[in-house]
Design a protein around this motif. Structure first.
Motif, PDB file in Angstrom:
ATOM      1  N   ALA A   1       6.428  12.801  14.483  1.00 28.14           N
ATOM      2  CA  ALA A   1       5.128  13.101  15.093  1.00 28.14           C
ATOM      3  C   ALA A   1       4.719  14.551  14.901  1.00 28.14           C
ATOM      4  CB  ALA A   1       5.172  12.770  16.583  1.00 28.14           C
ATOM      5  N   VAL A   2       5.685  15.448  14.691  1.00 24.68           N
ATOM      6  CA  VAL A   2       5.350  16.877  14.639  1.00 24.68           C
ATOM      7  C   VAL A   2       5.834  17.562  13.361  1.00 24.68           C
ATOM      8  CG1 VAL A   2       5.317  17.098  17.150  1.00 24.68           C
ATOM      9  CG2 VAL A   2       7.450  17.482  15.924  1.00 24.68           C
ATOM     10  N   SER A   3       6.413  16.804  12.439  1.00 26.52           N
ATOM     11  CA  SER A   3       6.904  17.416  11.200  1.00 26.52           C
ATOM     12  C   SER A   3       6.630  16.493  10.023  1.00 26.52           C
ATOM     13  CB  SER A   3       8.405  17.719  11.297  1.00 26.52           C
ATOM     14  OG  SER A   3       9.132  16.533  11.540  1.00 26.52           O
ATOM     15  N   GLU A   4       6.707  17.063   8.842  1.00 27.36           N
ATOM     16  CA  GLU A   4       6.504  16.307   7.607  1.00 27.36           C
ATOM     17  C   GLU A   4       7.812  16.217   6.843  1.00 27.36           C
ATOM     18  OE1 GLU A   4       3.720  14.848   6.766  1.00 27.36           O
ATOM     19  OE2 GLU A   4       2.538  15.648   8.428  1.00 27.36           O
ATOM     20  N   LYS A   5       7.958  15.160   6.049  1.00 28.93           N
ATOM     21  CA  LYS A   5       9.188  14.983   5.276  1.00 28.93           C
ATOM     22  C   LYS A   5       9.398  16.147   4.320  1.00 28.93           C
ATOM     23  CE  LYS A   5      11.794  11.507   2.711  1.00 28.93           C
ATOM     24  NZ  LYS A   5      11.802  10.136   2.161  1.00 28.93           N
ATOM     25  N   ASN A   6       8.318  16.725   3.818  1.00 28.91           N
ATOM     26  CA  ASN A   6       8.422  17.851   2.888  1.00 28.91           C
ATOM     27  C   ASN A   6       9.097  19.068   3.518  1.00 28.91           C
ATOM     28  OD1 ASN A   6       7.202  16.415   0.854  1.00 28.91           O
ATOM     29  ND2 ASN A   6       5.157  17.219   1.241  1.00 28.91           N
ATOM     30  N   ASP A   7       9.128  19.111   4.849  1.00 26.56           N
ATOM     31  CA  ASP A   7       9.809  20.212   5.529  1.00 26.56           C
ATOM     32  C   ASP A   7      11.310  20.170   5.290  1.00 26.56           C
ATOM     33  OD1 ASP A   7       7.356  20.939   6.550  1.00 26.56           O
ATOM     34  OD2 ASP A   7       7.657  19.933   8.474  1.00 26.56           O
ATOM     35  N   PHE A   8      11.826  18.998   4.936  1.00 24.57           N
ATOM     36  CA  PHE A   8      13.268  18.829   4.773  1.00 24.57           C
ATOM     37  C   PHE A   8      13.664  18.393   3.371  1.00 24.57           C
ATOM     38  CE2 PHE A   8      11.662  17.263   8.859  1.00 24.57           C
ATOM     39  CZ  PHE A   8      12.072  18.314   9.659  1.00 24.57           C
TER      40      PHE A   8
ATOM     41  N   LEU B   1      15.943  10.646   4.937  1.00 20.64           N
ATOM     42  CA  LEU B   1      15.829  11.143   3.562  1.00 20.64           C
ATOM     43  C   LEU B   1      16.285  10.101   2.549  1.00 20.64           C
ATOM     44  CD1 LEU B   1      17.163  14.780   4.125  1.00 20.64           C
ATOM     45  CD2 LEU B   1      14.802  13.950   4.209  1.00 20.64           C
ATOM     46  N   GLU B   2      17.294   9.345   2.907  1.00 23.95           N
ATOM     47  CA  GLU B   2      17.821   8.289   2.049  1.00 23.95           C
ATOM     48  C   GLU B   2      18.259   7.124   2.928  1.00 23.95           C
ATOM     49  OE1 GLU B   2      16.931   9.460  -1.421  1.00 23.95           O
ATOM     50  OE2 GLU B   2      18.643   8.131  -1.583  1.00 23.95           O
TER      51      GLU B   2
ATOM     52  N   PRO C   1      14.215   1.842   2.933  1.00 28.12           N
ATOM     53  CA  PRO C   1      15.387   1.020   3.242  1.00 28.12           C
ATOM     54  C   PRO C   1      15.061  -0.466   3.331  1.00 28.12           C
ATOM     55  CG  PRO C   1      14.689   2.299   5.164  1.00 28.12           C
ATOM     56  CD  PRO C   1      13.908   2.811   4.006  1.00 28.12           C
ATOM     57  N   THR C   2      15.927  -1.270   2.729  1.00 26.37           N
ATOM     58  CA  THR C   2      15.826  -2.718   2.851  1.00 26.37           C
ATOM     59  C   THR C   2      16.491  -3.143   4.153  1.00 26.37           C
ATOM     60  OG1 THR C   2      17.923  -3.084   1.708  1.00 26.37           O
ATOM     61  CG2 THR C   2      15.931  -2.939   0.338  1.00 26.37           C
ATOM     62  N   ARG C   3      16.354  -4.400   4.496  1.00 29.39           N
ATOM     63  CA  ARG C   3      16.963  -4.898   5.723  1.00 29.39           C
ATOM     64  C   ARG C   3      18.481  -5.009   5.581  1.00 29.39           C
ATOM     65  NH1 ARG C   3      14.059  -3.495   9.499  1.00 29.39           N
ATOM     66  NH2 ARG C   3      14.310  -5.242  10.944  1.00 29.39           N
ATOM     67  N   SER C   4      18.978  -4.916   4.360  1.00 30.62           N
ATOM     68  CA  SER C   4      20.425  -4.987   4.143  1.00 30.62           C
ATOM     69  C   SER C   4      21.085  -3.612   4.174  1.00 30.62           C
ATOM     70  CB  SER C   4      20.727  -5.662   2.802  1.00 30.62           C
ATOM     71  OG  SER C   4      20.180  -4.923   1.724  1.00 30.62           O
ATOM     72  N   ALA C   5      20.300  -2.542   4.182  1.00 36.62           N
ATOM     73  CA  ALA C   5      20.850  -1.184   4.106  1.00 36.62           C
ATOM     74  C   ALA C   5      21.515  -0.793   5.430  1.00 36.62           C
ATOM     75  CB  ALA C   5      19.755  -0.191   3.753  1.00 36.62           C
ATOM     76  N   THR C   6      22.765  -0.387   5.355  1.00 34.07           N
ATOM     77  CA  THR C   6      23.509  -0.017   6.563  1.00 34.07           C
ATOM     78  C   THR C   6      23.683   1.496   6.701  1.00 34.07           C
ATOM     79  OG1 THR C   6      25.605  -0.252   5.360  1.00 34.07           O
ATOM     80  CG2 THR C   6      24.790  -2.190   6.560  1.00 34.07           C
ATOM     81  N   ALA C   7      23.226   2.267   5.725  1.00 31.57           N
ATOM     82  CA  ALA C   7      23.388   3.726   5.762  1.00 31.57           C
ATOM     83  C   ALA C   7      22.038   4.407   5.888  1.00 31.57           C
ATOM     84  CB  ALA C   7      24.104   4.217   4.513  1.00 31.57           C
ATOM     85  N   ARG C   8      22.033   5.560   6.539  1.00 28.43           N
ATOM     86  CA  ARG C   8      20.849   6.407   6.633  1.00 28.43           C
ATOM     87  C   ARG C   8      21.288   7.866   6.522  1.00 28.43           C
ATOM     88  NH1 ARG C   8      19.077   1.941   6.555  1.00 28.43           N
ATOM     89  NH2 ARG C   8      17.331   1.048   7.737  1.00 28.43           N
ATOM     90  N   ARG C   9      20.538   8.627   5.732  1.00 24.57           N
ATOM     91  CA  ARG C   9      20.716  10.071   5.705  1.00 24.57           C
ATOM     92  C   ARG C   9      19.556  10.665   6.482  1.00 24.57           C
ATOM     93  NH1 ARG C   9      20.944  14.021   0.355  1.00 24.57           N
ATOM     94  NH2 ARG C   9      20.821  16.001   1.486  1.00 24.57           N
ATOM     95  N   ILE C  10      19.852  11.274   7.633  1.00 29.10           N
ATOM     96  CA  ILE C  10      18.831  11.708   8.575  1.00 29.10           C
ATOM     97  C   ILE C  10      18.726  13.228   8.560  1.00 29.10           C
ATOM     98  CG2 ILE C  10      18.051  11.560  10.968  1.00 29.10           C
ATOM     99  CD1 ILE C  10      20.087   9.270  11.347  1.00 29.10           C
TER     100      ILE C  10
END
Length: 217
Positions: free
Chosen positions: A141-148, A59-60, A64-73
């Motif tokens: 593969a089985v869901s869309e980002k809009n689902d979340f 989600l965030e 992402p750039t190659r320098s980004a160390t955070a992910r909101r999953i």
């Protein structure tokens, strides 16, 4: 203008500082070789992040750039986990915090704490997270980002000044997400709201019978 006494400026998209070793007799080829060595030292980190980006819904950050160390999953509807990964030790346990309603987030925190001893640096970061949380992250593969990626229940937008909804009503039958700024402004405008230090208490705009507390900065 000081070249070759001083090295040229080098702009890199790295999660760590690119420390250049330079002497006046060095050439641009030496810089290139140091750059390649730095790339190789970060390969494990980028492999771990690429697996997350390719197999989960991030989600965030949005791109992402190659320098980004955070992910909101995304974990499910209105619940996600934010991880901060050490570029030098990408397969070690990352900093984690959950976003979502308490009744959903608390069991995840409990699983994470109870299973932390199972973390195995020999397997991938993503697989470790799955094992500790005892979940499968929603698959691209089985869901869309809009689902979340649900819109804020106050401004009816998803992205506001670069932020996405990160506050969720805790009531099990509600779970409506809000931008922190929108919710704070809403609660400030309610005569029934009260404030204690950095927490404001008020009624959810959707299920007004339930009083919730929301931290703000």
């Amino acid at each position: 203008s000081q070249y070759p006494t001083e090295p040229p400026d080098c702009l890199v998209d790295f999660p760590v500082q690119f420390v250049l070793s330079w002497m006046p007799q060095n050439s641009l080829t030496d810089i290139y070789n140091q750059f390649l060595a730095a790339l190789q030292s970060l390969k494990e980190f980028w492999d771990a992040m690429d697996e997350i980006d390719g197999k989960t819904w991030v989600l965030e950050p949005e791109n992402p750039t190659r320098s980004a160390t955070a992910r909101r999953i995304a974990i499910g509807n209105n619940v996600s986990v934010n991880i901060e990964v050490d570029p030098w030790h990408p397969n070690m346990f990352p900093e984690c915090y959950f976003l979502g309603a308490d009744h959903v987030v608390n069991p995840l925190r409990t699983k994470l704490n109870n299973n932390m001893h199972l973390w195995d640096p020999e397997i991938s970061l993503l697989q470790n997270l799955k094992d500790l949380l005892e979940i499968d992250f929603p698959s691209r593969a089985v869901s869309e980002k809009n689902d979340f990626a649900k819109d804020c229940g106050i401004c009816y937008a998803y992205r506001l000044d670069g932020t996405i909804p990160d506050q969720v009503c805790d009531h099990p039958r509600c779970g409506q997400p809000f931008h922190q700024a929108c919710l704070y402004e809403w609660l400030q405008g309610l005569p029934s709201s009260r404030q204690s230090f950095n927490v404001i208490f008020g009624e959810c705009p959707y299920c007004s019978k339930v009083r919730k507390s929301h931290e703000y900065e």
